[in-house]
Design a protein around this motif. Structure first.
Motif, PDB file in Angstrom:
ATOM      1  N   TYR A   1      50.000  52.750  22.330  1.00 43.31           N
ATOM      2  CA  TYR A   1      48.625  52.895  21.866  1.00 43.31           C
ATOM      3  C   TYR A   1      48.394  54.289  21.334  1.00 43.31           C
TER       4      TYR A   1
ATOM      5  N   PRO B   1      45.531  56.514  18.204  1.00 45.25           N
ATOM      6  CA  PRO B   1      44.524  56.387  17.142  1.00 45.25           C
ATOM      7  C   PRO B   1      45.103  55.738  15.883  1.00 45.25           C
ATOM      8  N   GLY B   2      44.209  55.259  15.042  1.00 48.44           N
ATOM      9  CA  GLY B   2      44.631  54.682  13.765  1.00 48.44           C
ATOM     10  C   GLY B   2      45.441  55.680  12.958  1.00 48.44           C
TER      11      GLY B   2
ATOM     12  N   LYS C   1      51.754  53.274  14.938  1.00 52.26           N
ATOM     13  CA  LYS C   1      52.025  52.130  15.821  1.00 52.26           C
ATOM     14  C   LYS C   1      52.681  50.979  15.057  1.00 52.26           C
TER      15      LYS C   1
ATOM     16  N   SER D   1      47.859  45.564  16.323  1.00 55.07           N
ATOM     17  CA  SER D   1      46.392  45.618  16.301  1.00 55.07           C
ATOM     18  C   SER D   1      45.812  44.899  17.521  1.00 55.07           C
TER      19      SER D   1
ATOM     20  N   GLU E   1      43.999  45.852  19.813  1.00 54.46           N
ATOM     21  CA  GLU E   1      42.610  46.140  20.160  1.00 54.46           C
ATOM     22  C   GLU E   1      41.663  45.049  19.662  1.00 54.46           C
TER      23      GLU E   1
ATOM     24  N   ARG F   1      44.888  50.431  19.620  1.00 54.39           N
ATOM     25  CA  ARG F   1      44.233  51.747  19.665  1.00 54.39           C
ATOM     26  C   ARG F   1      43.792  52.152  21.063  1.00 54.39           C
ATOM     27  N   ARG F   2      43.664  51.181  21.957  1.00 56.09           N
ATOM     28  CA  ARG F   2      43.181  51.491  23.310  1.00 56.09           C
ATOM     29  C   ARG F   2      44.292  51.318  24.338  1.00 56.09           C
TER      30      ARG F   2
ATOM     31  N   GLU G   1      51.605  56.445  25.041  1.00 56.36           N
ATOM     32  CA  GLU G   1      50.493  56.926  24.220  1.00 56.36           C
ATOM     33  C   GLU G   1      51.125  57.699  23.071  1.00 56.36           C
TER      34      GLU G   1
END
Length: 167
Positions: free
Chosen positions: A40, A42-43, A47, A99, A101, A129-130, A150
Motif C-alpha cells: 500500500y 499513495p497514488g 503499486k 486498486s 482501496e 492506497r490504504r 508500505e
C-alpha cells in the motif's frame, strides 16, 4: 508482443528488492514465505508497476494468474468469488488485486471466508492506497502468512533530505 512488454518492464524496473525476494521465495515454495502480500501507498508510488513485475515472475514460474482491478469489482462477494474462481480450485494460482482501496469493504470477508478456502500452493497479492485493517497483522495466524509493505518513494542511492522549512 507480451514478451517484449515484459522485457521492457524488467529493464525499467528498479528497487523493491525486499518485495521481489519475498515473493520469489513464496513462488519457490519456501514454507517460511508468506501466502498473502499486501502493498500500500499513495497514488503514483508504483503499486501497479510492482504488481505487474510480480505477475511477470509468477508467469515465468509457470503459475496461473488471476488479475482483478478493484475499480471493477462488484459489491457482491459471490461475484468476486466467481471472478477469482481458479484461485479456489486450481493449485498454484496467484491472485492479484490492484486498486484494492476500491473494494476494501470486502476485506473482512476475504480474510475470514475467501482466503482460507484457497487451493494448495496459491498466493495472493493485494495493492491499494490504504493499509490493511489492523486485526490481520495482529492476528497470530495471519501475521505469519501475511507480508505488508508500505511503499515509499524509491531513490537510487541515499534518500534526499526532507524538504521544508528552514529558517
Amino acid at each position: 508482443m507480451g514478451e517484449r512488454l515484459s522485457r521492457a518492464r524488467v529493464r525499467a524496473f528498479v528497487g523493491r528488492d525486499e518485495e521481489l525476494g519475498r515473493f520469489g521465495a513464496a513462488l519457490a515454495g519456501d514454507l517460511r514465505a508468506p501466502f498473502a502480500f499486501y502493498a500500500y501507498g499513495p497514488g503514483g508510488i508504483g503499486k501497479s508497476t510492482l504488481l505487474r513485475r510480480l505477475a511477470d515472475h509468477a508467469r515465468a514460474a509457470g503459475r496461473l494468474l488471476v488479475e482483478l482491478d478493484g475499480r471493477f469489482v462488484s459489491r457482491d462477494p459471490v461475484d468476486f468469488e466467481q471472478a477469482a474462481g481458479p484461485f479456489l480450485d486450481v493449485p498454484g494460482t496467484v491472485l492479484f488485486v490492484d486498486s484494492f482501496e476500491h473494494c476494501q469493504w470486502l476485506e473482512s470477508w476475504l480474510w475470514h471466508h475467501f482466503l482460507p478456502r484457497a487451493a494448495d500452493d496459491t498466493l495472493v497479492v493485494l495493492a491499494g492506497r490504504r493499509a490493511p485493517q489492523p486485526q490481520w497483522t495482529a492476528d497470530p495466524a495471519w501475521s505469519r502468512l501475511l507480508h505488508v509493505s508500505e511503499l515509499e518513494p524509491w531513490y537510487p542511492g541515499p534518500a534526499p533530505p526532507p524538504s521544508g522549512g528552514g529558517g
